[in-house]
Design a protein around this motif. Structure first.
Motif, PDB file in Angstrom:
ATOM      1  N   PRO A   1       0.832  -1.205   0.000  1.00 27.04           N
ATOM      2  CA  PRO A   1       0.000   0.000   0.000  1.00 27.04           C
ATOM      3  C   PRO A   1       0.866   1.255   0.000  1.00 27.04           C
ATOM      4  O   PRO A   1       1.967   1.246   0.559  1.00 27.04           O
ATOM      5  CB  PRO A   1      -0.808  -0.116   1.304  1.00 27.04           C
ATOM      6  CG  PRO A   1      -0.171  -1.181   2.111  1.00 27.04           C
ATOM      7  CD  PRO A   1       0.611  -2.041   1.185  1.00 27.04           C
ATOM      8  N   ARG A   2       0.356   2.289  -0.652  1.00 24.23           N
ATOM      9  CA  ARG A   2       1.088   3.565  -0.671  1.00 24.23           C
ATOM     10  C   ARG A   2       0.411   4.483   0.338  1.00 24.23           C
ATOM     11  O   ARG A   2      -0.709   4.958   0.115  1.00 24.23           O
ATOM     12  CB  ARG A   2       1.032   4.171  -2.074  1.00 24.23           C
ATOM     13  CG  ARG A   2       1.969   5.357  -2.279  1.00 24.23           C
ATOM     14  CD  ARG A   2       1.839   5.899  -3.705  1.00 24.23           C
ATOM     15  NE  ARG A   2       2.384   4.989  -4.704  1.00 24.23           N
ATOM     16  CZ  ARG A   2       3.681   4.857  -4.997  1.00 24.23           C
ATOM     17  NH1 ARG A   2       4.563   5.583  -4.341  1.00 24.23           N
ATOM     18  NH2 ARG A   2       4.088   4.017  -5.925  1.00 24.23           N
ATOM     19  N   ILE A   3       1.058   4.675   1.471  1.00 24.96           N
ATOM     20  CA  ILE A   3       0.485   5.474   2.558  1.00 24.96           C
ATOM     21  C   ILE A   3       1.480   6.594   2.873  1.00 24.96           C
ATOM     22  O   ILE A   3       2.512   6.340   3.503  1.00 24.96           O
ATOM     23  CB  ILE A   3       0.227   4.598   3.811  1.00 24.96           C
ATOM     24  CG1 ILE A   3      -0.727   3.447   3.470  1.00 24.96           C
ATOM     25  CG2 ILE A   3      -0.342   5.441   4.948  1.00 24.96           C
ATOM     26  CD1 ILE A   3      -0.875   2.395   4.566  1.00 24.96           C
ATOM     27  N   PRO A   4       1.191   7.814   2.405  1.00 21.91           N
ATOM     28  CA  PRO A   4       2.168   8.896   2.615  1.00 21.91           C
ATOM     29  C   PRO A   4       2.440   9.130   4.097  1.00 21.91           C
ATOM     30  O   PRO A   4       1.535   9.007   4.929  1.00 21.91           O
ATOM     31  CB  PRO A   4       1.486  10.120   1.989  1.00 21.91           C
ATOM     32  CG  PRO A   4       0.380   9.579   1.139  1.00 21.91           C
ATOM     33  CD  PRO A   4      -0.023   8.268   1.724  1.00 21.91           C
ATOM     34  N   ALA A   5       3.679   9.461   4.416  1.00 25.04           N
ATOM     35  CA  ALA A   5       4.043   9.787   5.801  1.00 25.04           C
ATOM     36  C   ALA A   5       3.320  11.072   6.209  1.00 25.04           C
ATOM     37  O   ALA A   5       3.058  11.940   5.375  1.00 25.04           O
ATOM     38  CB  ALA A   5       5.550   9.968   5.898  1.00 25.04           C
ATOM     39  N   ARG A   6       2.964  11.181   7.469  1.00 22.76           N
ATOM     40  CA  ARG A   6       2.321  12.392   7.974  1.00 22.76           C
ATOM     41  C   ARG A   6       3.280  13.068   8.953  1.00 22.76           C
ATOM     42  O   ARG A   6       4.060  12.392   9.623  1.00 22.76           O
ATOM     43  CB  ARG A   6       1.027  12.045   8.712  1.00 22.76           C
ATOM     44  CG  ARG A   6       0.000  11.379   7.810  1.00 22.76           C
ATOM     45  CD  ARG A   6      -1.265  11.055   8.584  1.00 22.76           C
ATOM     46  NE  ARG A   6      -2.226  10.355   7.733  1.00 22.76           N
ATOM     47  CZ  ARG A   6      -3.442  10.014   8.107  1.00 22.76           C
ATOM     48  NH1 ARG A   6      -3.877  10.309   9.312  1.00 22.76           N
ATOM     49  NH2 ARG A   6      -4.241   9.385   7.271  1.00 22.76           N
ATOM     50  N   PRO A   7       3.157  14.391   9.075  1.00 19.24           N
ATOM     51  CA  PRO A   7       4.012  15.062  10.077  1.00 19.24           C
ATOM     52  C   PRO A   7       3.674  14.578  11.479  1.00 19.24           C
ATOM     53  O   PRO A   7       2.557  14.108  11.732  1.00 19.24           O
ATOM     54  CB  PRO A   7       3.664  16.549   9.911  1.00 19.24           C
ATOM     55  CG  PRO A   7       2.523  16.641   8.971  1.00 19.24           C
ATOM     56  CD  PRO A   7       2.298  15.311   8.328  1.00 19.24           C
ATOM     57  N   ASP A   8       4.621  14.680  12.392  1.00 17.61           N
ATOM     58  CA  ASP A   8       4.419  14.178  13.755  1.00 17.61           C
ATOM     59  C   ASP A   8       3.220  14.831  14.450  1.00 17.61           C
ATOM     60  O   ASP A   8       2.607  14.217  15.323  1.00 17.61           O
ATOM     61  CB  ASP A   8       5.676  14.416  14.617  1.00 17.61           C
ATOM     62  CG  ASP A   8       6.787  13.435  14.274  1.00 17.61           C
ATOM     63  OD1 ASP A   8       6.558  12.550  13.427  1.00 17.61           O
ATOM     64  OD2 ASP A   8       7.879  13.563  14.856  1.00 17.61           O
ATOM     65  N   ASP A   9       2.907  16.064  14.088  1.00 21.61           N
ATOM     66  CA  ASP A   9       1.791  16.715  14.787  1.00 21.61           C
ATOM     67  C   ASP A   9       0.436  16.462  14.106  1.00 21.61           C
ATOM     68  O   ASP A   9      -0.582  17.006  14.525  1.00 21.61           O
ATOM     69  CB  ASP A   9       2.047  18.220  14.967  1.00 21.61           C
ATOM     70  CG  ASP A   9       2.254  18.936  13.637  1.00 21.61           C
ATOM     71  OD1 ASP A   9       2.206  18.259  12.586  1.00 21.61           O
ATOM     72  OD2 ASP A   9       2.458  20.156  13.653  1.00 21.61           O
ATOM     73  N   ALA A  10       0.419  15.646  13.068  1.00 23.54           N
ATOM     74  CA  ALA A  10      -0.864  15.261  12.449  1.00 23.54           C
ATOM     75  C   ALA A  10      -1.308  13.916  13.035  1.00 23.54           C
ATOM     76  O   ALA A  10      -0.466  13.116  13.459  1.00 23.54           O
ATOM     77  CB  ALA A  10      -0.695  15.126  10.942  1.00 23.54           C
ATOM     78  N   LEU A  11      -2.615  13.696  13.063  1.00 22.80           N
ATOM     79  CA  LEU A  11      -3.132  12.428  13.580  1.00 22.80           C
ATOM     80  C   LEU A  11      -2.583  11.274  12.747  1.00 22.80           C
ATOM     81  O   LEU A  11      -2.662  11.297  11.518  1.00 22.80           O
ATOM     82  CB  LEU A  11      -4.668  12.448  13.511  1.00 22.80           C
ATOM     83  CG  LEU A  11      -5.404  11.318  14.206  1.00 22.80           C
ATOM     84  CD1 LEU A  11      -5.197  11.375  15.718  1.00 22.80           C
ATOM     85  CD2 LEU A  11      -6.890  11.362  13.876  1.00 22.80           C
ATOM     86  N   SER A  12      -2.051  10.267  13.390  1.00 23.65           N
ATOM     87  CA  SER A  12      -1.472   9.162  12.619  1.00 23.65           C
ATOM     88  C   SER A  12      -2.574   8.240  12.104  1.00 23.65           C
ATOM     89  O   SER A  12      -3.689   8.227  12.622  1.00 23.65           O
ATOM     90  CB  SER A  12      -0.459   8.392  13.465  1.00 23.65           C
ATOM     91  OG  SER A  12      -1.102   7.824  14.568  1.00 23.65           O
ATOM     92  N   LEU A  13      -2.228   7.491  11.072  1.00 20.70           N
ATOM     93  CA  LEU A  13      -3.237   6.665  10.398  1.00 20.70           C
ATOM     94  C   LEU A  13      -3.868   5.638  11.337  1.00 20.70           C
ATOM     95  O   LEU A  13      -5.085   5.452  11.336  1.00 20.70           O
ATOM     96  CB  LEU A  13      -2.589   5.947   9.207  1.00 20.70           C
ATOM     97  CG  LEU A  13      -3.521   5.033   8.424  1.00 20.70           C
ATOM     98  CD1 LEU A  13      -4.622   5.831   7.744  1.00 20.70           C
ATOM     99  CD2 LEU A  13      -2.749   4.221   7.404  1.00 20.70           C
ATOM    100  N   GLU A  14      -3.049   4.989  12.160  1.00 18.15           N
ATOM    101  CA  GLU A  14      -3.621   3.952  13.029  1.00 18.15           C
ATOM    102  C   GLU A  14      -4.589   4.574  14.038  1.00 18.15           C
ATOM    103  O   GLU A  14      -5.666   4.026  14.297  1.00 18.15           O
ATOM    104  CB  GLU A  14      -2.529   3.153  13.762  1.00 18.15           C
ATOM    105  CG  GLU A  14      -3.143   1.976  14.507  1.00 18.15           C
ATOM    106  CD  GLU A  14      -2.149   1.143  15.311  1.00 18.15           C
ATOM    107  OE1 GLU A  14      -0.941   1.326  15.172  1.00 18.15           O
ATOM    108  OE2 GLU A  14      -2.624   0.299  16.101  1.00 18.15           O
ATOM    109  N   ALA A  15      -4.205   5.736  14.597  1.00 19.79           N
ATOM    110  CA  ALA A  15      -5.093   6.421  15.548  1.00 19.79           C
ATOM    111  C   ALA A  15      -6.387   6.840  14.843  1.00 19.79           C
ATOM    112  O   ALA A  15      -7.489   6.678  15.387  1.00 19.79           O
ATOM    113  CB  ALA A  15      -4.386   7.619  16.148  1.00 19.79           C
ATOM    114  N   GLU A  16      -6.258   7.342  13.629  1.00 15.89           N
ATOM    115  CA  GLU A  16      -7.433   7.776  12.855  1.00 15.89           C
ATOM    116  C   GLU A  16      -8.385   6.599  12.606  1.00 15.89           C
ATOM    117  O   GLU A  16      -9.598   6.705  12.758  1.00 15.89           O
ATOM    118  CB  GLU A  16      -6.939   8.345  11.521  1.00 15.89           C
ATOM    119  CG  GLU A  16      -8.000   8.892  10.596  1.00 15.89           C
ATOM    120  CD  GLU A  16      -7.325   9.397   9.315  1.00 15.89           C
ATOM    121  OE1 GLU A  16      -6.745  10.487   9.348  1.00 15.89           O
ATOM    122  OE2 GLU A  16      -7.368   8.671   8.299  1.00 15.89           O
TER     123      GLU A  16
END
Ligand code: COA
Length: 384
Positions: free
Chosen positions: A90-105
């Motif tokens: 899967p292509r899952i772009p990295a998010r900045p540390d202060d953005a909600l992470s994918l697993e938490a979302e």
């Protein structure tokens, strides 16, 4: 809230699952699409292998997949990267540390549904347990990120026990509430297992899909009836070491490499000796179910519904046949695997969520998840 069943000097509470939430990602992949992509990669890879004199790879086959596992489609967080034979992940772009992470979302998506189902607000929760077979990172805990993003109180921690992750977290949550250590626990199992799956491995590429589930575990107040909800009568977890489902990806992976700043994934993603798992876990699962029920003076016949781990349709049929002494139908033990694939810890909870509305007060149900470890987690439920 307090029940008159003191044990070991502690006043114990009756415990219910007051809410369940399920989030299934929209994109899906059929067996045919997955096999086409795999076989296109094999064609490319075999050109290289032939030139270098290496053993050629065999192709995958959708008829085999349906026959061997029962899976027809799976839902995934991101499909294009998986199906691209030049990528196969899967292509899952990295998010900045202060953005909600994918697993938490993903966890929050099912948690909000569970809270709505329970008629609660995030502030009513005093513990979040995020339990999954693969976490996005070790710290800060995904549960703490969820706690902050949702506004739950108290604390949060992560844990995992392979495909028994949700059942094992339920075991802990139920006992924390029963003992009075917490009032309401959010158990969440966001499984983004495609992130860790080797889509170039013919043995495992077809097995898994992504799903997120959450449960609210709370005490039953005295005089509170809560019809349609399940009381948790008992929970249990069993483990026994096995390398037959294993991942070696971790912090030490790089330390074994000449270049420690290049992560070598080859051989370190999920691997499974499927037929051994099938045989050994079928026997262990059957034994677990029969013994767990016997401790409560029950036999499988007394259980209206079984929500079993969703790894393999034939495996579940065999566990039930051993336990009942004859075959039982999907009304007794529903399957969601055909549509969703194996969603690791989430699968049995999805089956529970989708298959209980017809149950009557007093009906017993048994949740039983099993997988890597080996591990098994079970919960004996009774409809209020
Ligand atoms: N396409 C075509 N053929 C395939 C294939 C594929 N994708 N993958 C394997 N095969 C072949 C094998 O090479 C083997 O061929 P051979 O007989 O010529 O050697 C044959 O199919 C049988 O392989 P096997 O691994 O014995 O298949 P199986 O019937 O055991 O089914 C699983 C494989 C994974 C579906 C099954 O073992 C399973 O579901 N196990 C339990 C998994 C589980 O519970 N996990 C725990 C939770 S995660």
């Amino acid at each position: 809230m307090r029940a008159a069943t003191p044990a070991h000097g502690v006043e114990m509470h009756r415990v219910i699952i007051s809410g369940i939430g399920v989030e299934i990602p929209e994109p899906s992949i059929t067996n045919e699409e997955l096999v086409d992509s795999f076989n296109a990669w094999v064609d490319m890879e075999n050109v290289r292998r032939e030139a270098s004199g290496e053993t050629l790879l065999q192709k995958s086959d959708s008829a085999f997949i349906v026959h061997a596992s029962g899976v027809q489609t799976r839902h995934v967080i991101e499909r294009e990267g998986i199906l691209d034979p030049t990528r196969m992940a899967p292509r899952i772009p990295a998010r900045p540390d202060d953005a909600l992470s994918l697993e938490a979302e993903f966890g929050i998506a099912s948690a909000r549904k569970a809270l709505d189902h329970a008629g609660l607000e995030p502030g009513d929760i005093d513990l979040v347990i995020c339990s999954a077979s693969h976490h996005q990172r070790p710290y800060p805990a995904i549960a703490i990120e969820m706690q902050q993003a949702m506004g739950t109180k108290g604390a949060g921690f992560d844990m995992g026990l392979g495909c028994s992750s949700a059942a094992a977290a339920l075991h802990i949550a139920v006992n924390l509430v029963r003992a009075g250590a917490h009032r309401r626990v959010l158990v969440t199992t966001p499984e983004i297992i495609t992130g860790h799956l080797n889509f170039r491995d013919r043995q495992t590429h077809f097995i898994f899909g992504d799903a997120s589930v959450s449960m609210i575990v709370e005490g039953l107040a005295q005089g509170d009836k809560r019809p349609g909800r399940f009381e948790v009568l008992d929970t249990r977890t069993w483990t026994q070491m096995s390398n037959n489902i294993r991942t070696n990806l971790g912090y030490y992976t790089r330390t074994a490499q000449d270049d420690p700043y290049m992560i070598n994934l080859e051989g370190n993603l999920i691997k499974q000796v499927g037929n051994k798992v099938f045989k050994e876990v079928t026997v262990a699962g059957h034994k677990f179910i029969v013994e767990f029920l016997a401790e409560h003076g029950l036999t499988p016949q007394a259980i209206r519904r079984f929500w079993l781990h969703q790894a393999n349709a034939r495996m579940n049929a065999m566990i039930l046949k051993l336990s009942f002494g004859h075959e039982v139908g999907h009304d007794r033990a529903p399957m969601v695997l055909e549509r969703l694939g194996n969603t690791a810890g989430a699968g049995a909870i999805v089956a529970l969520s989708e298959n209980h509305a017809d149950m009557k007060a007093g009906d017993y149900g048994l949740l039983c998840a099993f997988g890597a470890g080996y591990s098994i987690g079970g919960a004996l439920l009774r409809m209020l």
